[in-house]
Enzyme design. Structure first.
Site, PDB file in Angstrom:
ATOM      1  N   HIS A  83       0.977  -1.256   0.002  1.00  0.00           N
ATOM      2  CA  HIS A  83      -0.147  -0.181  -0.044  1.00  0.00           C
ATOM      3  C   HIS A  83       0.950   1.039  -0.179  1.00  0.00           C
ATOM      4  O   HIS A  83       1.875   1.120   0.543  1.00  0.00           O
ATOM      5  CB  HIS A  83      -1.068  -0.069   1.249  1.00  0.00           C
ATOM      6  CG  HIS A  83      -2.113   1.065   1.071  1.00  0.00           C
ATOM      7  ND1 HIS A  83      -2.152   2.439   1.044  1.00  0.00           N
ATOM      8  CD2 HIS A  83      -3.402   0.647   0.840  1.00  0.00           C
ATOM      9  CE1 HIS A  83      -3.148   3.021   0.701  1.00  0.00           C
ATOM     10  NE2 HIS A  83      -4.094   1.889   0.919  1.00  0.00           N
ATOM     11  N   THR A 172      12.493   9.200  10.262  1.00  0.00           N
ATOM     12  CA  THR A 172      11.979   8.014  10.514  1.00  0.00           C
ATOM     13  C   THR A 172      10.413   8.031   9.974  1.00  0.00           C
ATOM     14  O   THR A 172       9.989   6.860   9.672  1.00  0.00           O
ATOM     15  CB  THR A 172      12.237   7.414  11.727  1.00  0.00           C
ATOM     16  OG1 THR A 172      11.775   8.044  12.725  1.00  0.00           O
ATOM     17  CG2 THR A 172      13.873   7.132  11.847  1.00  0.00           C
ATOM     18  N   ALA A 173       9.597   9.235  10.458  1.00  0.00           N
ATOM     19  CA  ALA A 173       8.384   9.004  10.466  1.00  0.00           C
ATOM     20  C   ALA A 173       7.918   9.694   9.141  1.00  0.00           C
ATOM     21  O   ALA A 173       6.526   9.847   8.968  1.00  0.00           O
ATOM     22  CB  ALA A 173       7.762   9.889  11.680  1.00  0.00           C
TER      23      ALA A 173
END
Length: 461
Positions: A83, A172-173
């Site tokens: 996805h 990282t996010a």
């Protein structure tokens, strides 16, 4: 009288580790005023959806807690899945459910987005109704190229820069897409084939952007763990294109390709109306149960409270005037009448009927008050309704007052506090309704109608 309920349906880039998803769900549910409706996970998508609802303030705070926890536990640099995604919390939509407008949800989306950047340093893209650029209304436009491409494009291309914060993405996010939208149905149809080209071809055929079905977004995805493929869809207006219409078309095209439908699934929740539209249609919905109907789950987790009623009455911006409060007083008086009659072992039916009447009358008066306040120069129809609704409340309160007085005549001493409290409330309901009528009556231009309404008013004074 209605509550103020917003639904939030964040999608997180983790669908394989239940401990991470449970940890995010836990911080969402930690705050007061939140109903955690449910969560779903998909290992092939490597994605989870957690649905929760509550007041706008509670939902906004819970959303920020969830984004912070996801940023702590999810690293997009090591994340893989079929996805598309740009963030640990990939998308954060706010949906108006009850007592709030789309504009309220847009404001909430912006406030939450600004707080996410300020406290977590995760840049924010605004989409759907909250979009600041027309091309960003579509989620797929923002997500083009995913995290791996966007982290460079956001810095180098002004057209790809975030709306809030940035331009560098969080290490990282990644980024987060925050917005406000109507209720949509996330609906997937699984095909009994491992040939991803079949699902991709059907998805291209049915989606709106390719000239297919209206209000349908679709992707063809492989489901390696099931040895199947999937037509993964968002139905953005199920009133126009409901699930059973999509199901029929996907099945038709799949059968033309020599492929059977293995089943379908709902991700998150579905409005009751969508099921009612497909009541006689077989959806092969693998995970259906009454608890995934959003209205049922909300009623279970967020029952209407006294605070909701008091908030609405005390808020000048909401449609609950003196007439609605009078109806509420009448309803409570009638309920006490039911109680007293049952304690005295007499027939409570008249008071049950009164109670039902006042419950409906409160909604009628609220609608009339809202119509009256919508403009500085209301139409005569709105003025008449805003006069007739409280007049009917006052008339019914007078009848209830008389019934309660008769009940009090034979009432044992131990029950008198109940019945006399009821009598006082019924008197207040009659007075409140009558005062509202007196306020609006002079604005009615039709002399004959005004006189008729005044005669009714004088009869109960």
């Amino acid at each position: 009288m209605r509550r103020r309920i917003v639904e939030c349906v964040p999608n997180f880039s983790e669908g394989r580790d239940p401990k991470i998803v449970d940890a995010i769900a836990s911080v969402i549910a930690r705050g007061p005023g939140i109903g955690l409706l449910g969560k779903t996970m998909d290992p092939d998508h490597n994605r989870s959806v957690i649905t929760f609802a509550g007041t706008p303030e509670a939902v906004g705070e819970a959303a920020i807690r969830a984004v912070a926890k996801a940023a702590e536990l999810i690293n997009l640099n090591t994340h893989t899945g079929v996805h598309p995604r740009v963030g640990a919390t990939d998308v954060l939509p706010f949906v108006p459910v009850e007592g709030v407008s789309m504009e309220d949800c847009v404001s909430l989306a912006v406030e939450v987005g600004e707080e996410i950047w300020r406290t977590l340093h995760i840049p924010v893209y605004l989409y759907e109704a909250a979009a600041r650029r027309p091309e960003r209304k579509r989620l797929e436009t923002i997500r083009r190229g995913q995290f791996e491409h966007l982290r460079q494009a956001a810095v180098e291309d002004p057209a790809r820069r975030p709306d809030i914060g940035g331009p560098q993405l969080h290490e990282t996010a990644g980024a987060i897409v925050v917005g406000a939208r109507p209720f949509l149905i996330a609906y997937n149809i699984n095909l009994a084939t491992e040939d991803a080209a079949v699902a991709d071809r059907i998805a291209r055929s049915i989606r709106t952007s390719s000239g297919g079905l209206a209000h349908v977004k679709a992707l063809g995805l492989p489901l390696a763990s099931r040895k199947q493929t999937q037509v993964s869809m968002n139905l953005t207006d199920f009133h126009v294109t409901p699930p059973h219409v999509v199901f029929d078309e996907v099945r038709r095209q799949a059968q033309a390709a020599g492929v059977e439908v293995a089943g379908s699934e709902i991700i998150g929740f579905i409005p009751k109306a969508a099921l009612e539209m497909a009541a006689d249609h077989y959806l092969k919905c693998e995970n259906f149960q009454p608890a995934i109907v959003v209205e049922n789950r909300l009623a279970e987790l967020l029952p209407y409270t006294l605070d909701d009623t008091l908030d609405q009455i005390s808020d000048p911006a909401r449609a609950a005037g003196g007439g609605s409060a009078a109806a509420l007083a009448g309803a409570i008086a009638a309920a006490l009448g039911v109680l007293t009659a049952r304690l005295m072992k007499t027939d409570p039916a008249p008071f049950v009927t009164h109670r039902r009447y006042f419950r409906d009358a409160a909604d009628r008066d609220a609608r009339a008050f809202a119509a009256l306040m919508r403009t500085s120069d209301p139409a005569q129809e709105a003025i008449v309704e805003a006069t007739e609704a409280p007049l009917a409340i006052a008339e019914r309160a007078a009848a209830l007052f008389a019934d309660l007085r008769r009940l009090a005549e034979d009432c044992p001493q131990r029950f008198v506090s109940d019945v006399y409290t009821a009598i006082g409330l019924a008197f207040s309901a009659r007075l409140g309704g009558a005062c509202t009528v007196e306020l609006n009556l002079p604005s009615i231009e039709d002399t004959q109608l005004r006189q008729s309404l005044d005669q009714r008013l004088q009869a109960i004074k």
